[in-house]
Enzyme design. Sequence first.
Site, PDB file in Angstrom:
ATOM      1  N   LYS A   1      -7.759   2.819   4.054  1.00  0.00           N
ATOM      2  CA  LYS A   1      -6.602   2.687   4.937  1.00  0.00           C
ATOM      3  C   LYS A   1      -6.266   3.983   5.659  1.00  0.00           C
ATOM      4  O   LYS A   1      -5.311   4.038   6.420  1.00  0.00           O
ATOM      5  CB  LYS A   1      -5.399   2.224   4.131  1.00  0.00           C
TER       6      LYS A   1
ATOM      7  N   GLY B   1      -3.260   6.612   9.056  1.00  0.00           N
ATOM      8  CA  GLY B   1      -3.184   5.753   7.885  1.00  0.00           C
ATOM      9  C   GLY B   1      -2.269   4.590   8.195  1.00  0.00           C
ATOM     10  O   GLY B   1      -1.315   4.734   8.957  1.00  0.00           O
TER      11      GLY B   1
ATOM     12  N   ALA C   1       1.550   5.151  -7.661  1.00  0.00           N
ATOM     13  CA  ALA C   1       0.670   4.120  -8.222  1.00  0.00           C
ATOM     14  C   ALA C   1       1.098   3.724  -9.635  1.00  0.00           C
ATOM     15  O   ALA C   1       0.913   2.574 -10.042  1.00  0.00           O
ATOM     16  CB  ALA C   1      -0.774   4.600  -8.219  1.00  0.00           C
TER      17      ALA C   1
ATOM     18  N   SER D   1       4.721  -0.013   0.461  1.00  0.00           N
ATOM     19  CA  SER D   1       5.525  -0.461  -0.675  1.00  0.00           C
ATOM     20  C   SER D   1       5.820   0.652  -1.670  1.00  0.00           C
ATOM     21  O   SER D   1       6.877   0.672  -2.283  1.00  0.00           O
ATOM     22  CB  SER D   1       4.818  -1.614  -1.388  1.00  0.00           C
TER      23      SER D   1
ATOM     24  N   THR E   1       0.875  -1.152   0.000  1.00  0.00           N
ATOM     25  CA  THR E   1       0.000   0.000   0.000  1.00  0.00           C
ATOM     26  C   THR E   1       0.916   1.204   0.000  1.00  0.00           C
ATOM     27  O   THR E   1       2.127   1.060   0.138  1.00  0.00           O
ATOM     28  CB  THR E   1      -0.926   0.033   1.230  1.00  0.00           C
TER      29      THR E   1
ATOM     30  N   THR F   1       0.251  -0.634  -5.363  1.00  0.00           N
ATOM     31  CA  THR F   1      -0.428   0.631  -5.071  1.00  0.00           C
ATOM     32  C   THR F   1      -1.333   0.960  -6.248  1.00  0.00           C
ATOM     33  O   THR F   1      -0.930   0.806  -7.397  1.00  0.00           O
ATOM     34  CB  THR F   1       0.612   1.760  -4.880  1.00  0.00           C
TER      35      THR F   1
ATOM     36  N   CYS G   1       4.528   1.507  -8.534  1.00  0.00           N
ATOM     37  CA  CYS G   1       4.436   0.379  -7.599  1.00  0.00           C
ATOM     38  C   CYS G   1       3.228  -0.506  -7.923  1.00  0.00           C
ATOM     39  O   CYS G   1       2.094  -0.030  -7.906  1.00  0.00           O
ATOM     40  CB  CYS G   1       4.321   0.904  -6.164  1.00  0.00           C
TER      41      CYS G   1
END
Length: 184
Positions: A44, A56, A167, A135, A12, A173, A170
């Site tokens: 989250k 978070g 995003a 991550s 995440t 994500t 990764c």
Amino acid sequence: MIHHDSSKMYGTTILSIRRDKNVVVIGDGQVSLGHTVIKSGARKVRRLSGDSVIAGFAGATADAFTLFERLESKLDKHPGQLMRACVELAKDWRMDKYLRKLEAMMIVADKSISLVITGTGDVLEPEDGIAAIGSGGNFALSAAKALIDVEGISIEEIAKKAMKIAADICVYTNHNLIIEKIEE
């Protein structure tokens, strides 16, 4: 080649940016089990302590909920004292034989302070008001640091741009973002 245990949840990205008395905490919604996306819209990032604290998490979901509950309890014992509540949580997390096994990290913020809490007992305040975990955390952190001095861009815009970059890079994500903010 990196091999991931297909029975573990991964990844995440959570990012927090503070400028003056304004703070944004943003997180993606992806939950992965091994190499498979299980859920794309997990929440989250959430509010605690009567909406005065934003938290978070990155890590195992059940572990994070346990930590949210523990932090809420510490905030009830120490109202308006986020640092003290987080230090007390970190002590419990490190010392308690059950909590010690929890696999998660948290970013928490209120109107005055932003902190990263780890299971190793760390309670860290970022020097420049920017923190990221998970991550994709380093990608989001780098992007936010590059954008923070750009004039005319709000911290919310910086957070969204930084998370888009994370995003895009990764695989753990996604672009489904939840954003919470405290503004003065």
